[in-house]
Design a protein around this motif. Sequence first.
Motif, PDB file in Angstrom:
ATOM      1  N   UNK A  14       0.822  -1.216   0.000  1.00 24.16           N
ATOM      2  CA  UNK A  14       0.000   0.000   0.000  1.00 24.16           C
ATOM      3  C   UNK A  14       0.858   1.269   0.000  1.00 24.16           C
ATOM      4  N   UNK A  15       1.992   1.227   0.718  1.00 28.48           N
ATOM      5  CA  UNK A  15       2.836   2.417   0.812  1.00 28.48           C
ATOM      6  C   UNK A  15       3.456   2.750  -0.541  1.00 28.48           C
ATOM      7  N   UNK A  16       4.078   1.749  -1.184  1.00 28.52           N
ATOM      8  CA  UNK A  16       4.743   2.047  -2.449  1.00 28.52           C
ATOM      9  C   UNK A  16       3.732   2.359  -3.542  1.00 28.52           C
ATOM     10  N   UNK A  17       2.490   1.882  -3.367  1.00 27.71           N
ATOM     11  CA  UNK A  17       1.465   2.208  -4.356  1.00 27.71           C
ATOM     12  C   UNK A  17       1.082   3.680  -4.261  1.00 27.71           C
ATOM     13  N   UNK A  18       0.772   4.147  -3.049  1.00 21.74           N
ATOM     14  CA  UNK A  18       0.267   5.521  -2.956  1.00 21.74           C
ATOM     15  C   UNK A  18       1.389   6.556  -3.064  1.00 21.74           C
ATOM     16  N   UNK A  19       2.622   6.173  -2.735  1.00 21.72           N
ATOM     17  CA  UNK A  19       3.648   7.220  -2.723  1.00 21.72           C
ATOM     18  C   UNK A  19       4.008   7.696  -4.124  1.00 21.72           C
ATOM     19  N   UNK A  20       3.498   7.014  -5.127  1.00 22.75           N
ATOM     20  CA  UNK A  20       3.707   7.507  -6.484  1.00 22.75           C
ATOM     21  C   UNK A  20       2.908   8.771  -6.735  1.00 22.75           C
ATOM     22  N   UNK A  21       1.893   9.001  -5.901  1.00 19.98           N
ATOM     23  CA  UNK A  21       1.005  10.138  -6.156  1.00 19.98           C
ATOM     24  C   UNK A  21       1.080  11.194  -5.072  1.00 19.98           C
ATOM     25  N   UNK A  22       1.720  10.896  -3.945  1.00 20.43           N
ATOM     26  CA  UNK A  22       1.677  11.830  -2.824  1.00 20.43           C
ATOM     27  C   UNK A  22       2.931  12.691  -2.776  1.00 20.43           C
ATOM     28  N   UNK A  23       2.812  13.829  -2.089  1.00 23.17           N
ATOM     29  CA  UNK A  23       3.961  14.708  -1.945  1.00 23.17           C
ATOM     30  C   UNK A  23       4.429  14.794  -0.502  1.00 23.17           C
ATOM     31  N   UNK A  24       3.549  14.507   0.455  1.00 25.19           N
ATOM     32  CA  UNK A  24       3.968  14.651   1.851  1.00 25.19           C
ATOM     33  C   UNK A  24       3.931  13.301   2.549  1.00 25.19           C
ATOM     34  N   UNK A  25       4.694  13.211   3.632  1.00 22.18           N
ATOM     35  CA  UNK A  25       4.744  11.978   4.393  1.00 22.18           C
ATOM     36  C   UNK A  25       3.395  11.681   5.030  1.00 22.18           C
ATOM     37  N   UNK A  26       2.790  12.739   5.564  1.00 24.40           N
ATOM     38  CA  UNK A  26       1.513  12.586   6.244  1.00 24.40           C
ATOM     39  C   UNK A  26       0.470  12.007   5.276  1.00 24.40           C
ATOM     40  N   UNK A  27       0.383  12.599   4.089  1.00 22.62           N
ATOM     41  CA  UNK A  27      -0.582  12.122   3.099  1.00 22.62           C
ATOM     42  C   UNK A  27      -0.276  10.681   2.715  1.00 22.62           C
ATOM     43  N   UNK A  28       1.024  10.357   2.565  1.00 23.30           N
ATOM     44  CA  UNK A  28       1.400   8.996   2.207  1.00 23.30           C
ATOM     45  C   UNK A  28       0.909   8.019   3.260  1.00 23.30           C
ATOM     46  N   UNK A  29       1.096   8.395   4.524  1.00 22.08           N
ATOM     47  CA  UNK A  29       0.720   7.492   5.607  1.00 22.08           C
ATOM     48  C   UNK A  29      -0.795   7.234   5.595  1.00 22.08           C
ATOM     49  N   UNK A  30      -1.580   8.301   5.527  1.00 18.64           N
ATOM     50  CA  UNK A  30      -3.032   8.113   5.588  1.00 18.64           C
ATOM     51  C   UNK A  30      -3.552   7.413   4.335  1.00 18.64           C
ATOM     52  N   UNK A  31      -3.030   7.814   3.184  1.00 17.53           N
ATOM     53  CA  UNK A  31      -3.499   7.183   1.948  1.00 17.53           C
ATOM     54  C   UNK A  31      -3.131   5.704   1.932  1.00 17.53           C
ATOM     55  N   UNK A  32      -1.946   5.367   2.454  1.00 19.35           N
ATOM     56  CA  UNK A  32      -1.536   3.963   2.467  1.00 19.35           C
ATOM     57  C   UNK A  32      -2.451   3.147   3.376  1.00 19.35           C
ATOM     58  N   UNK A  33      -2.840   3.748   4.506  1.00 16.72           N
ATOM     59  CA  UNK A  33      -3.754   3.025   5.395  1.00 16.72           C
ATOM     60  C   UNK A  33      -5.083   2.785   4.691  1.00 16.72           C
ATOM     61  N   UNK A  34      -5.553   3.803   3.964  1.00 19.43           N
ATOM     62  CA  UNK A  34      -6.790   3.642   3.215  1.00 19.43           C
ATOM     63  C   UNK A  34      -6.664   2.578   2.141  1.00 19.43           C
ATOM     64  N   UNK A  35      -5.553   2.618   1.423  1.00 18.61           N
ATOM     65  CA  UNK A  35      -5.345   1.652   0.344  1.00 18.61           C
ATOM     66  C   UNK A  35      -5.264   0.238   0.911  1.00 18.61           C
TER      67      UNK A  35
END
Lengths: 298, 273
Positions: free
Chosen positions: A210-231
């Motif tokens: 989930x982390x490597x998937x969403x980090x292609x689209x995110x710019x901040x660490x915080x957003x990456x963390x929450x989006x990865x949890x959602x994913x």
Amino acid sequence: MNLEQVFGYFEYEFMQRALISALVVGLCAPAVGVFLVQKRLALIGDGLGHIALTGVAIGFLTGAAPLWTTLAVTVAASVVMELLRSHSKTSGDVALAMMFYGGIAGGVYLTGIASDKGVANLQQYLFGSLLTAGWSEVWTIVVGGAVVAALMLVLRPWLTAICADEQYARVSGLPVGALNLLLLVTTAVTVSVSMRAVGLLLVSALLVIPVVTVQQFTRSFKATMFAAMGAGLLIAGTGVLASAAKDVPPGSTIVLIGVAVFVATALLAAVVGRLRRTRRGHLPPEGEPLEVELPAKA
Amino acid sequence: MPVLNVHGATVSYGGRAVVRGADLAVAPGEAVALMGANGSGKSTLIKAVAGLVPLAGGTIELFGTPRKRFRDWKRVGYVPQRTGAASGVPSTAAEVVSQGRLAHRLIGLPARRADREAVARSLAEVGLADHAHCSVDTLSGGQQQRVLIARALATDPDLLIMDEPTVGVDAETQAALAEVVAARIDAGCAVLLVTHELGPLTDRLDRAVVLADGRVVHDGAPPRPVGEHADPGHEHVHPHPSPHPLPKLDGAAPRISFGNAGGGTDADTWDGR
Ligand SMILES: Nc1ncnc2c1ncn2[C@@H]1O[C@H](COP(=O)(O)OP(=O)(O)OP(=O)(O)O)[C@@H](O)[C@H]1O
Ligand SMILES: [Mg+2]
């Protein structure tokens, strides 16, 4: 097969239990994994998964609940790993290699001794057996997941600091050793608790994918963390539904869906990146002053 | 009482002493340059001060406290040499700079208003206010370096330790950074600056300490630039009509040679990271 039929499965308690545990693991594993990816230790979950095999085998041997023996063994291994890393010249990947070999060998050796319990039993833990979990196990997963997620969310700035730049964190006076240990122990807890859901060999997939998937689209660490949890939540939920529909093991379905999502988004990101080439996320360099003095026009 | 007092410091890597009996003192509000050839041990000495490498001999005192017992790290700002601000997971410039506030925060508690203001202010000071929410790995190398400087400034330190902070930073920004650092010096912050070049940042220096092969070979007046830049009337105004027919890089101040006293190594070395 239709949707109604799929939702019909959730009349059964074992399906409810499977769904709850998978969702909790899907939500919480990426919360830990995001720090591991930042620390470039993405494979540590896998390493601890191998060590956990030894823990499961000790459980078979002693008759104790495998969950607790696994927890004890993986936590001990993560402490040793951190001590090795900080106090000797052993590099991270060497320590990891030792965990892979030692863990598997220990697991196979000990199950060999306890052979009356059968290798089929070990397979449950290797590949996960969501459908056979009881309510008490589900509650263990829920409580463990809640503790892990809460810790990671509250300590996010401090853990980010030690994962991004350990030397700087030291100069800021942060308790780097303790935080490193906390992160590893949390990983160990995540692996041990979620082995029922996705299986030991697959758990690190939910930490990382989930982390490597969403980090292609995110710019901040915080957003990456929450989006990865959602994913993670989505991937785990879809995986359980799909496995129910096809009557296949949920662990492998969840991971396959995760891999497919990653590949699809990587392709998408490449396309989007090409389209966006002209519209960058930050200001174009024309705002910066000219670096050289141009020769005065005669 | 000096904010930093290094006495007879010796640091070795695997049995080889790279800093040998160095003495260095920085008084409150004083700006000191640490100079020397590549591999002369500047970064190593600074890392020993910051507690990143152990001392093999000698003593280091920070704000009058032996380094081993020193806990008040929020009084120290640190800019490491050439690390880059990027890491495995995307982080915004503001997130990286806010690491500089962690020394002020109790573990587990959310950021207070003062923390957020310090982050915004130091990003503005290095001229990156507009880039606060950009991912640092999309920033240029020089911009990343400025993010690391902002992180150290956000700590509101009483001692600012910078290891070649302006490598890769353009002349205009160097001048702006020099003003920021000068303002901090005026406010009583001491500065220890590792540098190879005499640029705008070095105009405010009180003293220079020169290392050669791990030993202090000079401690006193900073070397003065020669030529056009030494002219007190010389001003950095951009863009100004150049008297030269060809474009000339500003900030390309003359280099000084340090004369390797101990016939020391001139091997260019990267830190072990
Ligand atoms: N991690 C390390 N392990 C072993 N030796 C090291 C390590 N870091 C530096 N050295 C050695 O210590 C010596 C001093 O290195 P140091 O980084 O302090 O030099 P420096 O003065 O900062 O040079 P530069 O101007 O290139 O930054 C060098 O000769 C180098 O080979
Ligand atoms: Mg150096």
